[in-house]
Design a protein around this motif. Structure first.
Motif, PDB file in Angstrom:
ATOM      1  N   LEU A 291       2.894   5.206   3.825  1.00 17.15           N
ATOM      2  CA  LEU A 291       2.668   3.798   3.563  1.00 17.15           C
ATOM      3  C   LEU A 291       1.631   3.274   4.540  1.00 17.15           C
ATOM      4  O   LEU A 291       1.790   3.359   5.766  1.00 17.15           O
ATOM      5  N   VAL A 292       0.534   2.717   3.999  1.00 14.32           N
ATOM      6  CA  VAL A 292      -0.537   2.201   4.847  1.00 14.32           C
ATOM      7  C   VAL A 292      -0.636   0.688   4.775  1.00 14.32           C
ATOM      8  O   VAL A 292      -1.276   0.061   5.644  1.00 14.32           O
ATOM      9  N   TRP A 293      -0.008   0.098   3.743  1.00 11.33           N
ATOM     10  CA  TRP A 293      -0.020  -1.384   3.665  1.00 11.33           C
ATOM     11  C   TRP A 293       1.087  -1.825   2.712  1.00 11.33           C
ATOM     12  O   TRP A 293       1.430  -1.138   1.751  1.00 11.33           O
ATOM     13  N   GLN A 294       1.657  -2.994   3.042  1.00 10.36           N
ATOM     14  CA  GLN A 294       2.621  -3.614   2.146  1.00 10.36           C
ATOM     15  C   GLN A 294       2.507  -5.124   2.231  1.00 10.36           C
ATOM     16  O   GLN A 294       2.098  -5.669   3.267  1.00 10.36           O
ATOM     17  N   SER A 295       2.820  -5.785   1.167  1.00 12.54           N
ATOM     18  CA  SER A 295       2.698  -7.245   1.120  1.00 12.54           C
ATOM     19  C   SER A 295       3.813  -7.893   1.926  1.00 12.54           C
ATOM     20  O   SER A 295       4.846  -7.273   2.214  1.00 12.54           O
ATOM     21  N   ARG A 296       3.591  -9.193   2.334  1.00 15.08           N
ATOM     22  CA  ARG A 296       4.605  -9.924   3.081  1.00 15.08           C
ATOM     23  C   ARG A 296       5.893 -10.069   2.257  1.00 15.08           C
ATOM     24  O   ARG A 296       6.993 -10.092   2.833  1.00 15.08           O
TER      25      ARG A 296
ATOM     26  N   TYR B 250       2.487  -2.414  -2.550  1.00 14.45           N
ATOM     27  CA  TYR B 250       2.421  -1.329  -1.557  1.00 14.45           C
ATOM     28  C   TYR B 250       1.160  -0.526  -1.824  1.00 14.45           C
ATOM     29  O   TYR B 250       0.699  -0.407  -2.961  1.00 14.45           O
ATOM     30  N   ILE B 251       0.631   0.047  -0.697  1.00 11.91           N
ATOM     31  CA  ILE B 251      -0.487   0.980  -0.812  1.00 11.91           C
ATOM     32  C   ILE B 251      -0.132   2.212   0.019  1.00 11.91           C
ATOM     33  O   ILE B 251       0.225   2.099   1.202  1.00 11.91           O
ATOM     34  N   TYR B 252      -0.230   3.387  -0.610  1.00 13.59           N
ATOM     35  CA  TYR B 252       0.074   4.664   0.055  1.00 13.59           C
ATOM     36  C   TYR B 252      -1.190   5.526   0.038  1.00 13.59           C
ATOM     37  O   TYR B 252      -2.030   5.417  -0.880  1.00 13.59           O
ATOM     38  N   ASP B 253      -1.286   6.402   1.079  1.00 16.73           N
ATOM     39  CA  ASP B 253      -2.403   7.334   1.073  1.00 16.73           C
ATOM     40  C   ASP B 253      -2.053   8.550   0.224  1.00 16.73           C
ATOM     41  O   ASP B 253      -0.959   8.617  -0.367  1.00 16.73           O
ATOM     42  N   SER B 254      -2.919   9.514   0.186  1.00 17.29           N
ATOM     43  CA  SER B 254      -2.707  10.670  -0.684  1.00 17.29           C
ATOM     44  C   SER B 254      -1.543  11.536  -0.227  1.00 17.29           C
ATOM     45  O   SER B 254      -1.023  12.332  -1.000  1.00 17.29           O
ATOM     46  N   GLN B 255      -1.143  11.422   1.074  1.00 17.86           N
ATOM     47  CA  GLN B 255       0.009  12.184   1.553  1.00 17.86           C
ATOM     48  C   GLN B 255       1.325  11.432   1.351  1.00 17.86           C
ATOM     49  O   GLN B 255       2.387  11.892   1.747  1.00 17.86           O
ATOM     50  N   GLY B 256       1.273  10.277   0.740  1.00 15.09           N
ATOM     51  CA  GLY B 256       2.475   9.502   0.466  1.00 15.09           C
ATOM     52  C   GLY B 256       2.903   8.618   1.611  1.00 15.09           C
ATOM     53  O   GLY B 256       4.019   8.093   1.608  1.00 15.09           O
TER      54      GLY B 256
END
Length: 459
Positions: free
Chosen positions: A102-107, A94-100
């Motif tokens: 979710l901007v990306w997640q794996s399949r 998972y990738i989150y921005d600074s505000q928490g």
């Protein structure tokens, strides 16, 4: 059953080696029980460190694949780590921005419902465990980045892996740990038993020497013992020597006393015989002779009583059959008109744990009474069992009335008070039995007469 267990526990408690072995085994078990959580904790720490390193490597792979274009995060369609693209894989990204957000997640994470919100608070990385609400635990590695390929960014790169992936490894480790600790405990107990057996070899040697001293095969203990036991053996040797010398002095003093009284009694006996020749002094002579005879009996009684007491350290044994043969041969001559038949109920090789003189005096008096009062049959029984020796003399005579038995067995009473002059020997019998911490019982015999039963402990 309860008594058997009680005897079993008493026997265990009576052995010093068993006590030490049980204490050592108890301490060894406590040590293993304390070692078990320590080893398990060490394995868990090592396992978590390994998982953290793996998740950190996966996070590094995601960081290497990430791009920032026009202020937005882009990820390639195919990642270097293929497990993130596999729907059946357990490696989650998972990738989150600074505000928490979710901007990306794996399949591989699209079917998972995890409520995780990273905190972008300036910490470099964080490793923790979370629960998905359904009973599953996940390891989480959260690392913050502020640069991606030289461009300013503020993201939290999160990689996860379920604990179930390592459950088999953890269970296998615990199984092997139990096996190895159990085997180590058995080996340790075996070594402890061997060490205690080897250490107690000197005590067994000392015990064997004490047995030889008690049976009269040796006079003292040797000096061939460990340094820690020499003080004990020296003290025992001094005690043995002191007892031996004291008994010799006692015996010599009694002999001197008897010899010193013999002459005055002989003189008094002569005077009484002279007085008896005078008709006017015959009554005084009869009284004087009676007192002289009483003094002689008392002196003989005290000499027998002192010489037939049980010794303190030295134990003696005597074979019963030959001693009984000697007594019966002598009594057959005295009571040859009765033709008494003596039946024996004991093993021919039986040994009685008593000094020969004491046993001779004890059985001699009981058999003499039985020969005198029986009609023609006497039974002699003996056995050694359960730490006790039991002797029994029965006859087919008139027996002892029930109302007289308690008086006869009372301390200080004569066993044959109806015959004057016959109480000395039976009084010695009573003293012998008491000196061996025994008891005398009087019952009715199956033959119809009296049954005298003696029971004393075998130490």
């Amino acid at each position: 059953m309860t008594r058997r267990w009680q005897r079993f526990y008493r026997r265990l408690g009576a052995s010093l080696r068993v006590r030490l072995m049980l204490s050592a085994a108890f301490m060894a078990v406590l040590f293993m029980l304390a070692l078990l959580p320590a080893l398990r904790g060490a394995f868990v720490i090592a396992l978590e460190q390994s998982i953290q390193q793996r998740l950190a490597a996966d996070a590094s792979a995601l960081i290497a694949a990430a791009r920032v274009e026009n202020g937005r995060l882009t990820m390639p369609d195919k990642l270097p780590n293929e497990e993130f693209d596999n729907l059946d894989a357990k490696q989650l990204g998972y990738i989150y921005d600074s505000q928490g957000r979710l901007v990306w997640q794996s399949r591989s994470s699209r079917d998972e419902r995890l409520d995780y919100r990273p905190r972008y608070d300036g910490q470099t990385h964080e490793f923790l465990q979370i629960d998905d609400g359904g009973g599953r635990t996940f390891f989480v590695y959260d690392v913050e980045v502020d640069l991606l390929r030289g461009q300013k960014a503020a993201y939290s790169i999160v990689t996860m892996q379920p604990f179930s992936d390592y459950q088999g490894m953890y269970d296998g480790f615990l199984h092997q740990l139990y096996i190895w600790l159990g085997g180590a405990l058995l080996v340790l107990l075996g070594l402890l038993w061997f060490g205690l057996t080897w250490g107690f070899r000197s005590l067994r040697g000392l015990s064997a020497e004490l047995d030889d001293v008690e049976t009269g095969n040796r006079d003292s203990l040797s000096d061939e013992h460990p340094r820690e036991l020499l003080r004990l053996t020296n003290s025992l040797n001094r005690l043995l020597d002191s007892e031996r010398r004291q008994r010799e002095r006692y015996r010599h003093s009694l002999d001197d006393l008897a010899h010193s009284l013999k002459t005055p009694l002989s003189v008094l006996q002569g005077v009484s015989e002279t007085l008896a020749a005078r008709s006017s002094d015959r009554e005084q002579a009869r009284v004087l002779q009676g007192q002289i005879e009483r003094m002689s009996q008392q002196i003989g009684y005290q000499l027998q009583r002192a010489s037939l007491r049980k010794s303190g350290l030295v134990r003696h044994r005597v074979q019963l059959a030959p001693l009984l043969d000697t007594l019966c041969d002598a009594l057959d001559k005295v009571y040859r008109d009765k033709r008494v038949h003596v039946v024996r109920h004991f093993d021919k090789g039986l040994w009685v744990p008593m000094e020969q003189g004491a046993l001779l005096e004890l059985l001699g008096n009981l058999l003499e009474n039985a020969f005198r009062l029986c009609l023609g049959e006497i039974h002699v029984s003996a056995r050694v069992r359960d730490g006790y020796c039991e002797l029994k003399v029965e006859d087919d005579g008139p027996g002892v009335p029930v109302d007289q038995r308690e008086r006869i067995l009372k301390r200080g009473e004569r066993l044959d008070a109806q015959h004057p002059g016959q109480g000395i020997g039976t009084a010695v019998v009573k003293d012998i039995i008491e000196s061996y911490e025994g008891e005398l019982y009087l019952d009715e015999s199956a033959l119809g007469g009296a049954e005298f039963r003696i029971r004393f402990p075998v130490l």
